[in-house]
Design a protein around this motif. Structure first.
Motif: not given
Length: 172
Positions: A50-61, A78-87, A89-95
């Motif tokens: 995930m983007a660093d700014w998202l990790f900074d905002r959500y450091p544990s969960e 083993d997981g999934f990838q998805i792009t969601l909008n935050f403000g 701004t589309p951001e890809p996530l791999a979970i």
């Protein structure tokens, strides 16, 4: 040969397999009807991307909402990838599936919770949602900057993903 059947880990794999199957279908066919998902995951898992700014905002969960706008939903073994909008701004996530703590579809009062006690394997359980006040359990007062709803095939600009806290699902 083991001395007992490891039902806990078998259930853990089966329930994560159910999530994978549901997400594969949604990736191929879209969300049917009123279905939508709240997925809470451990952002500290080594395979979360995930983007660093998202990790900074959500450091544990972090909890994501898969509902009105999402893109590039790709499910792997083993997981999934998805792009969601935050403000807007589309951001890809791999979970990774192992990082998921809760999976809830409030439209049909279905939920799964995976508990992790330090050093132990996750214990998975089905959450009995009809006994919960869903708005209270999801603490919807903490939803950040909700945006007006748009249809997924609407050419209008994408909207924010809603992030909520699911602490009410945690055992204390």
């Amino acid at each position: 040969m083991s001395k007992s059947i490891d039902y806990g880990n078998m259930m853990h794999r089966a329930m994560r397999g159910l999530i994978a199957e549901v997400l594969e279908d949604v990736g191929a066919n879209g969300l049917p009807g009123e279905h939508h998902f709240f997925i809470t995951f451990d952002t500290r898992h080594p395979d979360v991307e995930m983007a660093d700014w998202l990790f900074d905002r959500y450091p544990s969960e972090m909890t994501i909402v898969v509902q009105h706008w999402f893109d590039n939903l790709i499910v792997g073994s083993d997981g999934f990838q998805i792009t969601l909008n935050f403000g807007d701004t589309p951001e890809p996530l791999a979970i990774p599936f192992d990082a998921i703590r809760t999976f809830v579809d409030p439209s049909v009062e279905f939920g799964l919770r995976f508990e992790n006690q330090d050093g132990e394997e996750d214990d998975a359980e089905v959450v009995d949602l009809p006994d919960l006040d869903l708005a209270e359990a999801l603490d919807l007062d903490k939803v950040e900057d909700p945006k007006p709803e748009t249809a997924s095939d609407d050419p209008a600009p994408a909207k924010d993903a809603d992030v909520v806290s699911l602490d009410a699902f945690r055992k204390t």
